[in-house]
Structure formats: C-alpha cells, structure tokens
Design an enzyme around this catalytic site. Structure first.
Site, PDB file in Angstrom:
ATOM      1  N   HIS A   1      26.227 -58.943  41.675  1.00 55.20           N
ATOM      2  CA  HIS A   1      25.201 -59.162  42.703  1.00 55.20           C
ATOM      3  C   HIS A   1      23.824 -58.676  42.276  1.00 55.20           C
ATOM      4  O   HIS A   1      22.829 -59.030  42.892  1.00 55.20           O
ATOM      5  CB  HIS A   1      25.617 -58.470  44.002  1.00 55.20           C
ATOM      6  CG  HIS A   1      26.782 -59.139  44.661  1.00 55.20           C
ATOM      7  ND1 HIS A   1      26.634 -60.031  45.697  1.00 55.20           N
ATOM      8  CD2 HIS A   1      28.109 -59.086  44.405  1.00 55.20           C
ATOM      9  CE1 HIS A   1      27.821 -60.489  46.050  1.00 55.20           C
ATOM     10  NE2 HIS A   1      28.742 -59.918  45.283  1.00 55.20           N
TER      11      HIS A   1
ATOM     12  N   ASP B   1      15.427 -57.455  41.413  1.00 55.29           N
ATOM     13  CA  ASP B   1      16.395 -57.660  42.486  1.00 55.29           C
ATOM     14  C   ASP B   1      17.325 -58.786  42.056  1.00 55.29           C
ATOM     15  O   ASP B   1      16.851 -59.788  41.506  1.00 55.29           O
ATOM     16  CB  ASP B   1      15.656 -58.063  43.771  1.00 55.29           C
ATOM     17  CG  ASP B   1      16.325 -57.516  45.022  1.00 55.29           C
ATOM     18  OD1 ASP B   1      17.561 -57.372  45.011  1.00 55.29           O
ATOM     19  OD2 ASP B   1      15.620 -57.243  45.998  1.00 55.29           O
TER      20      ASP B   1
HETATM   21  C1  GDG Z   1      22.475 -56.722  46.858  1.00 54.63           C
HETATM   22  C2  GDG Z   1      21.478 -57.055  45.731  1.00 54.63           C
HETATM   23  C3  GDG Z   1      21.499 -59.449  46.468  1.00 54.63           C
HETATM   24  C4  GDG Z   1      17.752 -55.101  55.756  1.00 54.63           C
HETATM   25  N1  GDG Z   1      17.303 -54.230  56.674  1.00 54.63           N
HETATM   26  C5  GDG Z   1      18.170 -54.288  57.668  1.00 54.63           C
HETATM   27  C6  GDG Z   1      19.172 -55.222  57.345  1.00 54.63           C
HETATM   28  N2  GDG Z   1      18.880 -55.695  56.185  1.00 54.63           N
HETATM   29  C7  GDG Z   1      19.683 -56.740  55.564  1.00 54.63           C
HETATM   30  C8  GDG Z   1      18.861 -57.912  55.161  1.00 54.63           C
HETATM   31  C9  GDG Z   1      19.728 -58.564  54.106  1.00 54.63           C
HETATM   32  C10 GDG Z   1      20.477 -57.375  53.529  1.00 54.63           C
HETATM   33  O1  GDG Z   1      20.350 -56.285  54.425  1.00 54.63           O
HETATM   34  C11 GDG Z   1      19.849 -56.928  52.225  1.00 54.63           C
HETATM   35  O2  GDG Z   1      20.149 -57.840  51.229  1.00 54.63           O
HETATM   36  P1  GDG Z   1      19.266 -57.929  49.923  1.00 54.63           P
HETATM   37  O3  GDG Z   1      19.719 -59.140  49.197  1.00 54.63           O
HETATM   38  O4  GDG Z   1      17.827 -58.011  50.288  1.00 54.63           O
HETATM   39  O5  GDG Z   1      19.473 -56.581  49.108  1.00 54.63           O
HETATM   40  P2  GDG Z   1      20.684 -55.546  48.694  1.00 54.63           P
HETATM   41  O6  GDG Z   1      21.181 -54.800  49.861  1.00 54.63           O
HETATM   42  O7  GDG Z   1      20.103 -54.704  47.620  1.00 54.63           O
HETATM   43  O8  GDG Z   1      21.871 -56.485  48.137  1.00 54.63           O
HETATM   44  C12 GDG Z   1      20.621 -58.245  46.126  1.00 54.63           C
HETATM   45  C13 GDG Z   1      22.580 -59.055  47.468  1.00 54.63           C
HETATM   46  O9  GDG Z   1      23.310 -57.901  47.030  1.00 54.63           O
HETATM   47  C14 GDG Z   1      23.576 -60.206  47.691  1.00 54.63           C
HETATM   48  O10 GDG Z   1      24.134 -60.640  46.494  1.00 54.63           O
HETATM   49  O11 GDG Z   1      20.689 -60.455  47.024  1.00 54.63           O
HETATM   50  O12 GDG Z   1      19.733 -58.587  45.069  1.00 54.63           O
HETATM   51  O13 GDG Z   1      20.675 -55.927  45.423  1.00 54.63           O
HETATM   52  O14 GDG Z   1      20.672 -59.429  54.661  1.00 54.63           O
HETATM   53  O15 GDG Z   1      18.583 -58.696  56.292  1.00 54.63           O
HETATM   54  N3  GDG Z   1      20.207 -55.544  58.141  1.00 54.63           N
HETATM   55  C15 GDG Z   1      20.265 -54.901  59.339  1.00 54.63           C
HETATM   56  N4  GDG Z   1      19.316 -53.974  59.719  1.00 54.63           N
HETATM   57  C16 GDG Z   1      18.259 -53.650  58.922  1.00 54.63           C
HETATM   58  O16 GDG Z   1      17.395 -52.839  59.280  1.00 54.63           O
HETATM   59  N5  GDG Z   1      21.273 -55.198  60.184  1.00 54.63           N
END
Ligand code: GDG
Length: 460
Positions: free
Chosen positions: A155, A363
């Site tokens: 990921h 990322d």
């Molecule tokens: C890893 C990889 C890859 C954020 N703030 C809140 C909240 N979020 C949610 C977002 C999004 C998720 O969390 C974060 O996903 P990301 O993709 O931005 O980042 P990582 O957590 O680092 O995820 C990344 C991912 O895996 C999938 O393969 O894209 O690159 O690092 O959905 O909306 N959710 C809630 N409250 C918040 O305050 N409920």
C-alpha cells in the site's frame, strides 16, 4: 471459484465499524466470492504468547485473529514496521531506526503468523497478503509447505534501489518477496523501483514477457492503483451529519474561501511544508489576508513513536506562527484540528472547500485526493492541489500538480486555484472524476485477483 484468503496486520473485526475504504474493499472482495478467510492481528496484546487463533464468523467470512505479545507489539509493530520499514519505504532513511532486536521480533511474528495461517489453508485457496507488516509471510507459508498461489499488495511506495538497500536486512526481505507469485504496487514508479532493485541488488533477470526471474522463481510485479467507492463517498455529502458540519464551518468562515487538508498526522504527509506554504500565500499576497481560511484536520497516529511526537510539536509551532502573524479580532487564518471526524463530516467539508490540499512528500496512493474529487459539486467544483509525489498524481494530471518542497510554488498553486474560472475548474474536475469513478475500489480488487488467478498453475 477458489476460496479467497486475505492476510493483513489489522482486519475489519466483526463488531467494529468498517469505516476505512480498505476494510470495506477487502470485506466486499470476500463477500463477492461467497465468503472466505481473513487473517490478522486481533488488536490485542497479551503479556505472554496466547496459543493459536480466535476464529469469529460473520456472514460467511471467517476471521482468524491472533494476539501479539507485548514484546512482539513493541519490536514487530512499533519497532521494525513503523520505525524502520515505514520511514525507509517513504524515502526517509534519516528517520529510520535499525535495531537487530526489532528485526528479530518482526521475523518472529511473520514466522509464527505464517505457521498459524498455514494450518487454516485449504488446497484450492487463493492467498492475498497485504502491506509492509507481512513482507516475510509468503516465505513462511512456503516454508510450511504451501504451494498454491500467493499474491502481495504493497500500500505504500517502493523507494529507489539506493534507498531500499539502506535497510540492513533488505536482502532477506527481497528473498521473502520472491516467494510471492504476484507483487502488486500502487504505481508504475513503484514497479520500476522494485524491478531495478531486484536486478541491481539481487541479480534478478527481467524477462521479455514482463516477468522477473529472481532467486530461482518466476514472479510478476505490476501496478494496481487503489481507488475508493466514489458513489458511496459522494452520498456522504448528503448526510445530516455532513450538513450540520458544513453549517458550523460556514458560520466561522463567512464569505471567505475555504482551503482544506485532512491527513493522518504522519511525517510523510508534508504537513509542515503545507502550513509554511499557506503562510507564504499570506506573506506574498496581501489581498488574500482576511479572505481565506485553511482548515487542517490531522488525527494523531502512532504517538508512541518519537518522530510523530516531534511532528506534533512542529505543527503546533507553525500554526501559531501563521495565526500570530495574520489573525485579526475576527479572523484567524488556520484552523488546525488534531483529531478525527467521521467520513460524512469530511465529505461535507470537502465539498464546501474551494481548494483541496493534498501535498504528501511521498504517499503510496493517497485516498483523500480521490475522496475530495468524489465529493465535489459537478456544477461548481473545487480545485485539487496535488503533490507530484503522491501515487494518485500518476493518473490525475489535471489536478494542479505541485512539488511539496517548493513552498513558493505551492503558495502560487493555491492562489491559482482560488482564482480559477468555473469553466476551467469544471473541465479539470471532469477528467479527475472520470478517473476516480472508473478506477474505483471494486476495479482495483478485481484486477488484482484476476491477475493472481492467472498466475495459478503457471510456475513452480
Ligand atoms: C495507506 C497509504 C494508500 C483521514 N482523516 C480522517 C479519516 N481519514 C481517512 C481518509 C482516507 C484514509 O483515512 C487515509 O487514507 P490515505 O490513502 O490518505 O492514507 P494512509 O492512511 O496513509 O493509507 C496510502 C492507502 O494506504 C490505501 O492503499 O492510499 O498511500 O499510506 O480514507 O478519508 N477518516 C475518518 N476520520 C478522519 O478524521 N473517519
């Protein structure tokens, strides 16, 4: 259809809300195939090793959950996974701590979990392992005699060979990865980095048909960019909770333009640089002072790891700097919230914001970028300002792409986004929206599993 077996550090344990996109995606993958098995850490730590796994069934999905000992949690999870692998995979050797005891714990958990999972496998299963916690799990399954198909999805980014080889145990990891039949990455860049690393450091051979020959095995590395459930996310903007949140924010922004960021509080997300860029925007463009707000949501994570505590302090300081310089009796430019909100609230606020700022230093993909797009009003969409180092940028060329290290460049992109005509905003957004809707989460898992199924029976 063969049974699907998923292994990931955390599972979507029954009784917990399946809030994250990934948890839902994997659940759907299992459900779509009429059930399956999901193996992972229970989230519990015990003083001493508890034997075996706890099996819980929900609908026709079986969860097999194993506890960690406190020492394993410290060495495997907080230690090797989050203090060594996470920084190195995010190009931050400077933040990595290489500790032999952590490595031993990491290898030990992969060994123990490999044994536990192997006992649950049936001959015809399709096994899909996730992410940097389980780099050695495939090899452990093979050591226990598993000969069936093994897929892996990373990921997070795969860094260039020179960075990855800084890991003292990188060759052990490469050997472990070569036991998978299919290795999935987020982007073409990650695939290129991985293949070059395998060739240069491990004597692998790139075959004309796109396979790699490494450690006597034939494997395949391919990009499967992860997506979101765009329709579902868009529907969140209509929830009561979203409306109430929007009203509350509107009360404090009045007629000012809203710029939004939402990220786990992680040093890979470029938060200090983002705050500096917003400060620079107000430094450079006097007319914007009092006319624009940044709302930054940053739920803290991994707070017991030192680098994350340092980040928290830096963000507190930088926010204070910008607010101290530019606040007025009835205005403070940055609203920084070190806490999480529901996905409905996030969706509502994304739609309200004129600009979505997604500026990680590195990322894997970044789902916030996709969620921001999905939440927009098609008639009057906001502008996505996106780091060229987010995996998402590879297929979102009509976002305003920025180098997050270039503080002045990001400030100028925010200005440009704020001034963009509606026609241009609509045109750019339509292309982004088409990408987000076409390459959604269902497409991701289907293409990965399709490719994994095609590897069956092909090789040793
Ligand atoms: C890893 C990889 C890859 C954020 N703030 C809140 C909240 N979020 C949610 C977002 C999004 C998720 O969390 C974060 O996903 P990301 O993709 O931005 O980042 P990582 O957590 O680092 O995820 C990344 C991912 O895996 C999938 O393969 O894209 O690159 O690092 O959905 O909306 N959710 C809630 N409250 C918040 O305050 N409920």
């Amino acid at each position: 259809m063969s049974r699907l077996v998923v292994a990931s550090n955390r599972t979507a344990t029954p009784g917990e809300e399946r809030a994250g996109g990934l948890a839902v995606a994997l659940w759907d993958a299992l459900a779509e195939r009429g059930g399956g098995l999901w193996f992972g850490w229970s989230g519990e730590t015990a003083e001493r090793e508890t034997r075996g796994v706890r099996v819980v069934t929900e609908d026709n999905v079986e969860f097999a959950l194993a506890d960690l000992t406190e020492a394993e949690h410290e060495g495997y999870y907080l230690g090797y996974a989050n203090r060594a692998l996470w920084p190195v995979f995010h190009y931050r050797i400077d933040l990595a701590r290489f500790d032999d005891a952590d490595w031993d714990a990491y290898a030990g958990v992969n060994r123990r979990f490999g044994r536990l999972l192997h006992q649950l496998l049936r001959r015809e299963d399709l096994v899909w392992v996730h992410d940097y916690h389980f780099l050695l799990l495939g090899q452990e399954l093979r050591n226990n005699g598993w000969q069936g198909p093994l897929g892996f999805f990373l990921h997070i980014p795969f860094p260039p060979s020179e960075v990855f080889s800084a890991l003292p145990q990188h060759q052990r990891i490469a050997r472990g990865l070569a036991e998978f039949d299919l290795l999935g990455f987020q982007t073409q860049r990650d695939v290129r980095n991985f293949c070059r690393y395998m060739v240069e450091q491990n004597g692998a051979e790139a075959l004309p048909d796109g396979h790699l020959r490494a450690f006597g095995r034939t494997i395949r590395a391919e990009a499967f960019p992860i997506g979101i459930d765009a329709q579902e996310f868009r529907s969140f903007t209509e929830a009561d909770e979203a409306r109430r949140a929007v009203e509350r924010v509107q009360r404090f922004i009045g007629d000012r333009a809203l710029v939004i960021g939402a990220d786990r509080m992680d040093y890979s997300k470029g938060l200090p640089q983002r705050l500096k860029a917003f400060g620079r925007l107000l430094d450079d463009y006097e007319d914007l002072r009092g006319r624009v707000n940044l709302l930054q949501i940053a739920p803290p994570s991994r707070e017991t790891v030192g680098a994350y505590r340092d980040l928290r302090e830096e963000l507190d300081r930088l926010t204070g700097r910008v607010n101290g310089d530019y606040s007025d009796l009835d205005y403070s430019p940055v609203r920084y919230l070190a806490r999480g909100y529901s996905r409905e609230v996030l969706a509502g606020l994304y739609r309200l914001a004129r600009v979505g700022l997604v500026t990680p230093l590195h990322d894997g993909m970044n789902l916030v970028a996709k969620e921001y797009v999905a939440a927009q009003d098609p008639e009057d969409p906001g502008v996505l300002v996106l780091s060229e180092f987010a995996g998402a940028a590879e297929r979102m060329p009509t976002a305003l792409l920025v180098n997050p290290h270039d503080i002045g460049g990001v400030a100028d992109a925010i200005r440009r986004a704020l001034e963009m005509s509606r026609d241009e905003r609509v045109e750019r957004w339509r292309a982004l929206d088409a990408e987000v809707r076409t390459n959604d989460i269902a497409a991701w898992r289907r293409s990965f599993l399709g490719a994994l199924e095609r590897t069956v029976g092909g090789k040793e």
